[in-house]
Design a protein around this motif. Structure first.
Motif, PDB file in Angstrom:
ATOM      1  N   MET A   1    -126.158  23.906  88.394  1.00 54.09           N
ATOM      2  CA  MET A   1    -127.154  23.994  87.329  1.00 54.09           C
ATOM      3  C   MET A   1    -126.655  23.300  86.062  1.00 54.09           C
ATOM      4  O   MET A   1    -127.424  22.648  85.366  1.00 54.09           O
ATOM      5  N   ARG A   2    -125.368  23.427  85.784  1.00 55.64           N
ATOM      6  CA  ARG A   2    -124.804  22.793  84.593  1.00 55.64           C
ATOM      7  C   ARG A   2    -124.858  21.272  84.723  1.00 55.64           C
ATOM      8  O   ARG A   2    -125.244  20.576  83.784  1.00 55.64           O
ATOM      9  N   VAL A   3    -124.488  20.745  85.877  1.00 54.25           N
ATOM     10  CA  VAL A   3    -124.526  19.293  86.095  1.00 54.25           C
ATOM     11  C   VAL A   3    -125.965  18.789  85.996  1.00 54.25           C
ATOM     12  O   VAL A   3    -126.239  17.764  85.362  1.00 54.25           O
ATOM     13  N   TYR A   4    -126.869  19.517  86.600  1.00 53.29           N
ATOM     14  CA  TYR A   4    -128.286  19.135  86.568  1.00 53.29           C
ATOM     15  C   TYR A   4    -128.805  19.121  85.124  1.00 53.29           C
ATOM     16  O   TYR A   4    -129.430  18.151  84.685  1.00 53.29           O
ATOM     17  N   ALA A   5    -128.521  20.182  84.376  1.00 55.02           N
ATOM     18  CA  ALA A   5    -128.982  20.264  82.982  1.00 55.02           C
ATOM     19  C   ALA A   5    -128.332  19.164  82.139  1.00 55.02           C
ATOM     20  O   ALA A   5    -128.984  18.563  81.280  1.00 55.02           O
ATOM     21  N   GLU A   6    -127.051  18.887  82.400  1.00 55.93           N
ATOM     22  CA  GLU A   6    -126.360  17.835  81.649  1.00 55.93           C
ATOM     23  C   GLU A   6    -126.989  16.468  81.919  1.00 55.93           C
ATOM     24  O   GLU A   6    -127.135  15.657  81.013  1.00 55.93           O
ATOM     25  N   GLN A   7    -127.383  16.229  83.168  1.00 51.96           N
ATOM     26  CA  GLN A   7    -128.048  14.965  83.503  1.00 51.96           C
ATOM     27  C   GLN A   7    -129.385  14.846  82.792  1.00 51.96           C
ATOM     28  O   GLN A   7    -129.761  13.776  82.327  1.00 51.96           O
ATOM     29  N   MET A   8    -130.095  15.948  82.723  1.00 53.25           N
ATOM     30  CA  MET A   8    -131.410  15.918  82.065  1.00 53.25           C
ATOM     31  C   MET A   8    -131.272  15.752  80.552  1.00 53.25           C
ATOM     32  O   MET A   8    -132.062  15.039  79.941  1.00 53.25           O
ATOM     33  N   LEU A   9    -130.289  16.426  79.968  1.00 52.39           N
ATOM     34  CA  LEU A   9    -130.190  16.486  78.514  1.00 52.39           C
ATOM     35  C   LEU A   9    -129.223  15.469  77.916  1.00 52.39           C
ATOM     36  O   LEU A   9    -129.304  15.161  76.734  1.00 52.39           O
ATOM     37  N   GLY A  10    -128.272  15.004  78.714  1.00 48.94           N
ATOM     38  CA  GLY A  10    -127.272  14.084  78.195  1.00 48.94           C
ATOM     39  C   GLY A  10    -126.305  14.749  77.234  1.00 48.94           C
ATOM     40  O   GLY A  10    -125.762  14.092  76.359  1.00 48.94           O
ATOM     41  N   SER A  11    -126.107  16.056  77.394  1.00 48.15           N
ATOM     42  CA  SER A  11    -125.261  16.780  76.452  1.00 48.15           C
ATOM     43  C   SER A  11    -124.580  17.949  77.143  1.00 48.15           C
ATOM     44  O   SER A  11    -125.242  18.779  77.760  1.00 48.15           O
ATOM     45  N   ASN A  12    -123.237  18.021  77.016  1.00 46.09           N
ATOM     46  CA  ASN A  12    -122.491  19.160  77.566  1.00 46.09           C
ATOM     47  C   ASN A  12    -122.851  20.458  76.871  1.00 46.09           C
ATOM     48  O   ASN A  12    -123.058  21.486  77.508  1.00 46.09           O
ATOM     49  N   VAL A  13    -122.891  20.422  75.551  1.00 49.60           N
ATOM     50  CA  VAL A  13    -123.139  21.630  74.769  1.00 49.60           C
ATOM     51  C   VAL A  13    -124.513  22.194  75.086  1.00 49.60           C
ATOM     52  O   VAL A  13    -124.658  23.392  75.358  1.00 49.60           O
ATOM     53  N   GLU A  14    -125.513  21.342  75.076  1.00 44.66           N
ATOM     54  CA  GLU A  14    -126.867  21.816  75.355  1.00 44.66           C
ATOM     55  C   GLU A  14    -127.009  22.281  76.801  1.00 44.66           C
ATOM     56  O   GLU A  14    -127.731  23.237  77.064  1.00 44.66           O
ATOM     57  N   SER A  15    -126.334  21.615  77.724  1.00 41.43           N
ATOM     58  CA  SER A  15    -126.453  22.027  79.123  1.00 41.43           C
ATOM     59  C   SER A  15    -125.866  23.424  79.319  1.00 41.43           C
ATOM     60  O   SER A  15    -126.432  24.244  80.051  1.00 41.43           O
ATOM     61  N   ASP A  16    -124.753  23.714  78.657  1.00 44.75           N
ATOM     62  CA  ASP A  16    -124.176  25.061  78.743  1.00 44.75           C
ATOM     63  C   ASP A  16    -125.158  26.097  78.206  1.00 44.75           C
ATOM     64  O   ASP A  16    -125.347  27.158  78.798  1.00 44.75           O
ATOM     65  N   ASP A  17    -125.794  25.779  77.078  1.00 42.83           N
ATOM     66  CA  ASP A  17    -126.769  26.705  76.496  1.00 42.83           C
ATOM     67  C   ASP A  17    -127.954  26.915  77.424  1.00 42.83           C
ATOM     68  O   ASP A  17    -128.415  28.042  77.620  1.00 42.83           O
ATOM     69  N   VAL A  18    -128.456  25.831  78.012  1.00 35.79           N
ATOM     70  CA  VAL A  18    -129.617  25.923  78.902  1.00 35.79           C
ATOM     71  C   VAL A  18    -129.280  26.768  80.130  1.00 35.79           C
ATOM     72  O   VAL A  18    -130.072  27.615  80.544  1.00 35.79           O
ATOM     73  N   VAL A  19    -128.102  26.557  80.705  1.00 40.39           N
ATOM     74  CA  VAL A  19    -127.720  27.331  81.896  1.00 40.39           C
ATOM     75  C   VAL A  19    -127.554  28.803  81.532  1.00 40.39           C
ATOM     76  O   VAL A  19    -128.031  29.684  82.263  1.00 40.39           O
ATOM     77  N   GLN A  20    -126.940  29.076  80.398  1.00 41.16           N
ATOM     78  CA  GLN A  20    -126.771  30.469  79.982  1.00 41.16           C
ATOM     79  C   GLN A  20    -128.133  31.129  79.741  1.00 41.16           C
ATOM     80  O   GLN A  20    -128.380  32.246  80.205  1.00 41.16           O
ATOM     81  N   GLU A  21    -129.021  30.437  79.042  1.00 39.29           N
ATOM     82  CA  GLU A  21    -130.371  30.974  78.808  1.00 39.29           C
ATOM     83  C   GLU A  21    -131.092  31.188  80.142  1.00 39.29           C
ATOM     84  O   GLU A  21    -131.812  32.178  80.311  1.00 39.29           O
ATOM     85  N   SER A  22    -130.906  30.269  81.073  1.00 39.63           N
ATOM     86  CA  SER A  22    -131.571  30.372  82.378  1.00 39.63           C
ATOM     87  C   SER A  22    -131.072  31.583  83.154  1.00 39.63           C
ATOM     88  O   SER A  22    -131.878  32.300  83.768  1.00 39.63           O
ATOM     89  N   PHE A  23    -129.763  31.819  83.135  1.00 39.33           N
ATOM     90  CA  PHE A  23    -129.240  32.989  83.833  1.00 39.33           C
ATOM     91  C   PHE A  23    -129.717  34.285  83.170  1.00 39.33           C
ATOM     92  O   PHE A  23    -130.016  35.262  83.866  1.00 39.33           O
ATOM     93  N   LEU A  24    -129.812  34.290  81.859  1.00 40.31           N
ATOM     94  CA  LEU A  24    -130.346  35.489  81.188  1.00 40.31           C
ATOM     95  C   LEU A  24    -131.797  35.732  81.589  1.00 40.31           C
ATOM     96  O   LEU A  24    -132.190  36.861  81.882  1.00 40.31           O
TER      97      LEU A  24
END
Length: 185
Positions: A38-61
């Motif tokens: 999920m982190r790799v996928y989000a990073e590919q979509m967003l182009g950002s490590n920081v944002e991908s971590d946030d998106v994955v954390q929000e998604s798991f919540l």
């Protein structure tokens, strides 16, 4: 967690049922198992490590809170990928309206020329603009296939579409993107 830990060997469906009953360690195993993809996928979509971590954390919540909404426990990964996709797209939409380019630019790598960086950025912008012009189903299929590495069957299950429809949507998306990106070849 050791190799002989029964939770680590359990099927997703078993872990989902346990987590839906409030078993936090079961959900933690699911998060460790599927979080990296999920982190790799989000990073590919967003182009950002920081944002991908946030998106994955929000998604798991969100997944934890809505676990009881999942009808088929074996479909946990596609279900979570849908949540990640929606959260990432929401981020992209917010970014589009409030993006301050100066705040996001990183210093140029001395090994890369400024011209190459600008060209790559323009090409990426053109790709995202082309993806934005795709119908939603074609865009979702293409992103799941090309960035998350889903099989046609997995896309079919994730989007609740027949495999033949997924194949057609992907073919049309690829043809459209080839035409749109022709100038960048």
């Amino acid at each position: 967690m050791t190799d002989d830990d029964p939770l680590g060997r359990a099927e997703d469906s078993t872990l989902v049922v346990r987590a839906a009953d409030g078993d936090v360690p079961s959900f933690a195993v699911l998060a460790r198992r599927h979080g990296p993809l999920m982190r790799v996928y989000a990073e590919q979509m967003l182009g950002s490590n920081v944002e991908s971590d946030d998106v994955v954390q929000e998604s798991f919540l969100t997944g934890w809170r809505r676990l009881s909404d999942l009808d088929t426990p074996a479909h946990f990964r596609p279900w979570m990928m849908q949540i990640v996709t929606r959260k990432a797209i929401d981020r992209l939409r917010r970014r589009r309206h409030h993006d301050d380019i100066d705040g996001y630019e990183r210093p140029a790598d001395p090994a890369q020329s400024p011209e190459r960086i600008v060209e790559a950025r323009l090409q990426l912008d053109a790709m995202w603009a082309a993806l934005d012009r795709l119908p939603a189903d074609q865009r979702r299929c293409w992103l799941l296939r090309e960035t998350a590495g889903y099989s046609y069957q997995e896309i079919s299950e994730a989007l609740e579409l027949p495999v033949s429809t997924v194949r057609g949507l992907l073919a049309r998306a690829r043809q459209f993107l080839l035409r749109e990106m022709e100038a960048w070849r």
